[in-house]
Design a protein around this motif. Structure first.
Motif, PDB file in Angstrom:
ATOM      1  N   PRO A 105       1.153   5.306   0.074  1.00  0.00           N
ATOM      2  CA  PRO A 105       0.362   6.501   0.395  1.00  0.00           C
ATOM      3  C   PRO A 105       0.409   7.536  -0.732  1.00  0.00           C
ATOM      4  N   ASP A 159       0.868  -1.174   0.000  1.00  0.00           N
ATOM      5  CA  ASP A 159       0.000   0.000   0.000  1.00  0.00           C
ATOM      6  C   ASP A 159       0.906   1.225   0.000  1.00  0.00           C
ATOM      7  N   THR A 176      -4.281   6.492  -1.097  1.00  0.00           N
ATOM      8  CA  THR A 176      -3.401   5.330  -0.974  1.00  0.00           C
ATOM      9  C   THR A 176      -3.749   4.332  -2.067  1.00  0.00           C
TER      10      THR A 176
END
Length: 175
Positions: free
Chosen positions: A96, A94, A149
């Motif tokens: 940001p 993931d 994200t």
């Protein structure tokens, strides 16, 4: 003058080595991998025949890259190996908003590996385009151009038919 040169290079060397957290990939959680519909096999060439090629082709007809694992946040050094005859593995991250990730593979036979960055559908999107430029090193980058994200996958793939058990280390640098 020599002392001032040393004082400048020591911080640069420390920054280059980074603070990488050591991670054993076998302990990472399994996740669904990206779709395989648009990913060509880098081992396919004129010599792609025989039983080994048939087994590899069949093992890649799963609909998604398996195995796939989730990486924890931050800069990492991930120890792993080629797990099975399919020759590939996906690492989910993931990223940001505005963040970037660089992944570099290190190993005994680096030329046997290819890295690519894809979304969950196995496609490239904005922020992944630079991965089309070959650098001669197994590496990939992603820069999140959005304000949210994004979940992306780094896919480690092999150019050799039988590389099961081949060990490698992934250096993941997050900025």
């Amino acid at each position: 003058m020599r002392r001032s040169f040393m004082l400048l290079t020591i911080p640069l060397l420390a920054a280059a080595t980074g603070d990488f957290k050591e991670v054993d990939a076998s302990k990472l959680p399994s996740v669904p991998g990206p779709s395989t519909t648009r990913m060509a096999d880098p081992a396919r060439d004129l010599a792609f025949t025989g039983l080994d090629a048939k087994i590899r082709t069949q093992s890649r007809h799963t609909g998604s890259v398996l195995p796939a694992v989730a990486l924890p946040p931050g800069s990492l050094r991930v120890k792993d190996k080629v797990a099975d005859v399919s020759g590939w593995k996906a690492y989910r991250m993931d990223v940001p908003a505005g963040g970037s990730v660089h992944m570099r593979l290190r190993g005994l036979h680096e030329g046997w590996f290819v890295l690519r960055t894809v979304n969950k559908w196995g496609d490239m999107e904005a922020g992944m385009l630079q991965n089309k430029i070959k650098t001669g090193n197994p590496e990939a980058r992603y820069k999140n151009p959005t304000q949210e994200t994004k979940t992306i996958f780094f896919v480690v793939d092999t150019t050799e038919l039988n590389s099961v058990g081949e060990e490698y280390t992934l250096e993941v640098t997050v900025s």
